[in-house]
Design a protein around this motif. Sequence first.
Motif, mmCIF file in Angstrom:
data_model
loop_
_atom_site.group_PDB
_atom_site.id
_atom_site.type_symbol
_atom_site.label_atom_id
_atom_site.label_comp_id
_atom_site.label_asym_id
_atom_site.label_seq_id
_atom_site.Cartn_x
_atom_site.Cartn_y
_atom_site.Cartn_z
ATOM 1 N N ILE A 29 0.868 -1.177 0.000
ATOM 2 C CA ILE A 29 0.000 0.000 0.000
ATOM 3 C C ILE A 29 0.901 1.221 0.000
ATOM 4 C CG2 ILE A 29 -1.722 1.308 1.289
ATOM 5 C CD1 ILE A 29 -2.778 -1.343 2.367
ATOM 6 N N HIS A 30 0.865 1.961 -1.097
ATOM 7 C CA HIS A 30 1.796 3.064 -1.248
ATOM 8 C C HIS A 30 1.282 4.360 -0.647
ATOM 9 C CE1 HIS A 30 3.680 6.501 -3.412
ATOM 10 N NE2 HIS A 30 4.765 5.808 -3.136
ATOM 11 N N ALA A 37 -6.324 2.300 -1.292
ATOM 12 C CA ALA A 37 -5.394 1.899 -2.353
ATOM 13 C C ALA A 37 -6.091 0.921 -3.290
ATOM 14 C CB ALA A 37 -4.154 1.257 -1.742
ATOM 15 N N LEU A 38 -5.924 1.161 -4.582
ATOM 16 C CA LEU A 38 -6.514 0.296 -5.609
ATOM 17 C C LEU A 38 -5.415 -0.137 -6.554
ATOM 18 C CD1 LEU A 38 -8.916 -0.913 -7.201
ATOM 19 C CD2 LEU A 38 -9.232 1.322 -8.269
ATOM 20 N N GLY A 75 -5.922 5.785 -3.746
ATOM 21 C CA GLY A 75 -4.471 5.742 -3.684
ATOM 22 C C GLY A 75 -3.973 4.544 -4.464
ATOM 23 N N GLY A 76 -2.688 4.287 -4.329
ATOM 24 C CA GLY A 76 -2.077 3.206 -5.096
ATOM 25 C C GLY A 76 -1.674 2.030 -4.241
ATOM 26 N N GLY A 77 -1.959 0.844 -4.750
ATOM 27 C CA GLY A 77 -1.529 -0.376 -4.102
ATOM 28 C C GLY A 77 -1.294 -1.451 -5.141
ATOM 29 N N ARG A 107 -8.576 -0.981 3.232
ATOM 30 C CA ARG A 107 -7.463 -0.111 2.840
ATOM 31 C C ARG A 107 -6.919 -0.450 1.457
ATOM 32 N NH1 ARG A 107 -2.677 0.290 5.785
ATOM 33 N NH2 ARG A 107 -2.523 2.423 5.018
ATOM 34 N N TYR A 108 -7.222 -1.681 0.977
ATOM 35 C CA TYR A 108 -6.753 -2.104 -0.348
ATOM 36 C C TYR A 108 -7.887 -2.789 -1.102
ATOM 37 C CZ TYR A 108 -4.582 -5.013 -3.928
ATOM 38 O OH TYR A 108 -4.289 -5.624 -5.118
ATOM 39 N N ILE A 109 -8.060 -2.401 -2.376
ATOM 40 C CA ILE A 109 -9.036 -3.010 -3.275
ATOM 41 C C ILE A 109 -8.260 -3.655 -4.415
ATOM 42 C CG2 ILE A 109 -11.001 -2.601 -4.811
ATOM 43 C CD1 ILE A 109 -11.521 -0.017 -3.132
#
Length: 340
Positions: A29-30, A37-38, A75-77, A107-109
């Motif tokens: 998770i960045h 984060a997606l 966000g980015g992940g 928090r992450y998708i």
Amino acid sequence: MFSMMEAARLEALHLAEDPASGLKAVIAIHNTRFGPALGGCRYLAYADEQSAIADAIRLAQGMSYKAALAGIDHGGGKAVIIRPAHLPSRAALFEAFGRFIETLNGRYITAIDSGTSSADMDCIAQYTNHATSTTQEGDPSPHTALGVFAGIRATAQARLGSDDLEGLRVAVQGLGNVGFALAEALHAAGAELLVSDLDAGRVQLAVEQLGAHPIASDALLTTPCDILAPCGLGGVLNAQTVAHLRCAAVAGAANNQLASPEVADQLESRGILYAPDYVLNAGGLIYVALRHRGEELPAITAHLVQISRRLTEIYAHAQAEKRSPARVADYLAERLLYGT
């Protein structure tokens, strides 16, 4: 590991192992400044666990930059699953991964990526709501290709003075779901196609259906063309390959095309216009993000227009500042993410 996280400004790194299913997974998770984060889930064989972790971190950072410049509330992940040598049940492995995602509380998708499919996302979605690009939501590949095609037209306008692709020689490296869909769009626009892929069947299909010219994979990068479109895995542009390119511009769908940031400067010094990959290939991310929140296709298609607009803006900045578009894109993304 912590030094890699610090260098990439990564927020969190999660590891999971489930011996029963064979799952060994990494979720990076960045940045979650603009939302959860997606990012896709890769299912690939890796030389070692360190390589898998490094890949997840590098790709997650790129997803943050992509989401920021695409203007979506994410966000980015990134996730990578190390493909085991022997797999009793693929469904069980991805179900275990779904349980892992659920522990992160939104928090992450996740979404499809290299080596995964909508069927895999269906398995994940049995155990978490934080999965997209399922069978019901659809494959994002056509929308990635649509955005890349629009970006190639913007690149042709910036480098060659016209967005008319009729008669242009475009070399497409990689004919996966995105690469082949892009080749179809380029063919419809009248471009002359040069293609390569490790799968000879995909190349033959492009020859038969699109009138493409087959080129050996190790020769495509040195073949004269107007635009080179890398659409396979990353790292194809390095100091050695760039020195032998014979094109006016590089604009393709692959993630992380540059082996290092300095390669962007080498392209600039050679007069080769580089379309920052995470700007150009944002169509898939836009699709999965908007579909996940219930948007319909007209709204998604309208948002894709922003790809060529953002790219044109980056080219204008780059020309005015005598810098590589890749450097400009990084600066704009970091200003949004960190306020710097």
